[in-house]
Design a protein around this motif. Sequence first.
Motif, PDB file in Angstrom:
ATOM      1  N   THR A  89      52.001-122.841  -7.564  1.00  0.00           N
ATOM      2  CA  THR A  89      51.742-123.650  -8.708  1.00  0.00           C
ATOM      3  C   THR A  89      52.339-123.356  -9.771  1.00  0.00           C
ATOM      4  OG1 THR A  89      49.643-122.566  -9.127  1.00  0.00           O
ATOM      5  CG2 THR A  89      49.936-124.465  -7.503  1.00  0.00           C
ATOM      6  N   ARG A  90      52.441-123.877 -10.523  1.00  0.00           N
ATOM      7  CA  ARG A  90      53.420-123.379 -11.870  1.00  0.00           C
ATOM      8  C   ARG A  90      51.969-122.664 -13.144  1.00  0.00           C
ATOM      9  NH1 ARG A  90      56.063-126.189 -16.697  1.00  0.00           N
ATOM     10  NH2 ARG A  90      55.818-124.505 -18.616  1.00  0.00           N
ATOM     11  N   ASP A  91      50.409-123.443 -12.323  1.00  0.00           N
ATOM     12  CA  ASP A  91      49.113-122.845 -13.332  1.00  0.00           C
ATOM     13  C   ASP A  91      49.199-121.416 -12.420  1.00  0.00           C
ATOM     14  OD1 ASP A  91      48.508-125.153 -14.331  1.00  0.00           O
ATOM     15  OD2 ASP A  91      46.791-125.384 -13.612  1.00  0.00           O
ATOM     16  N   ALA A  92      50.003-120.384 -11.527  1.00  0.00           N
ATOM     17  CA  ALA A  92      49.494-119.062 -11.050  1.00  0.00           C
ATOM     18  C   ALA A  92      50.414-118.627 -11.773  1.00  0.00           C
ATOM     19  CB  ALA A  92      49.413-119.620  -9.484  1.00  0.00           C
TER      20      ALA A  92
ATOM     21  N   ARG B 128      59.984-123.290 -13.850  1.00  0.00           N
ATOM     22  CA  ARG B 128      58.572-123.446 -13.761  1.00  0.00           C
ATOM     23  C   ARG B 128      59.255-124.943 -13.830  1.00  0.00           C
ATOM     24  NH1 ARG B 128      57.813-118.918 -16.354  1.00  0.00           N
ATOM     25  NH2 ARG B 128      56.036-117.595 -15.756  1.00  0.00           N
TER      26      ARG B 128
ATOM     27  N   ASP C 190      51.835-118.546 -14.023  1.00  0.00           N
ATOM     28  CA  ASP C 190      51.398-118.369 -15.770  1.00  0.00           C
ATOM     29  C   ASP C 190      50.295-117.557 -15.789  1.00  0.00           C
ATOM     30  OD1 ASP C 190      53.443-119.855 -16.714  1.00  0.00           O
ATOM     31  OD2 ASP C 190      51.937-122.120 -16.919  1.00  0.00           O
ATOM     32  N   ASP C 191      49.455-118.096 -15.309  1.00  0.00           N
ATOM     33  CA  ASP C 191      47.798-117.130 -14.804  1.00  0.00           C
ATOM     34  C   ASP C 191      48.447-115.493 -14.633  1.00  0.00           C
ATOM     35  OD1 ASP C 191      46.039-119.132 -15.173  1.00  0.00           O
ATOM     36  OD2 ASP C 191      45.459-118.998 -13.668  1.00  0.00           O
TER      37      ASP C 191
ATOM     38  N   ALA D 219      54.642-128.944 -12.185  1.00  0.00           N
ATOM     39  CA  ALA D 219      53.639-128.695 -10.561  1.00  0.00           C
ATOM     40  C   ALA D 219      53.899-127.160 -10.246  1.00  0.00           C
ATOM     41  CB  ALA D 219      52.947-129.620 -10.340  1.00  0.00           C
TER      42      ALA D 219
END
Length: 70
Positions: free
Chosen positions: A40-43, A18, A45-46, A21
């Motif tokens: 994406t980092r958010d993806a 990670r 994590d999600d 971004a």
Amino acid sequence: MRLSTRNQLDGTVLSVTRGEAMAVVRVELPGGSEITSSITRDAADDLGLATGSPVRVLIKSTEVALGVED
């Protein structure tokens, strides 16, 4: 889950690196080949991606590039 993407490969996450971004996800495919994806980092994590997670790699055929030696 039904998808229109025809190029689907099952695999296992080898590592998730990670950044601020983006995340780089290394996946081992059956037979020992590896493929890497930047998401994406958010993806990451999600999706709860972690080493050992089972995943399905989806490859959009219009985004694949090939090269050959001269």
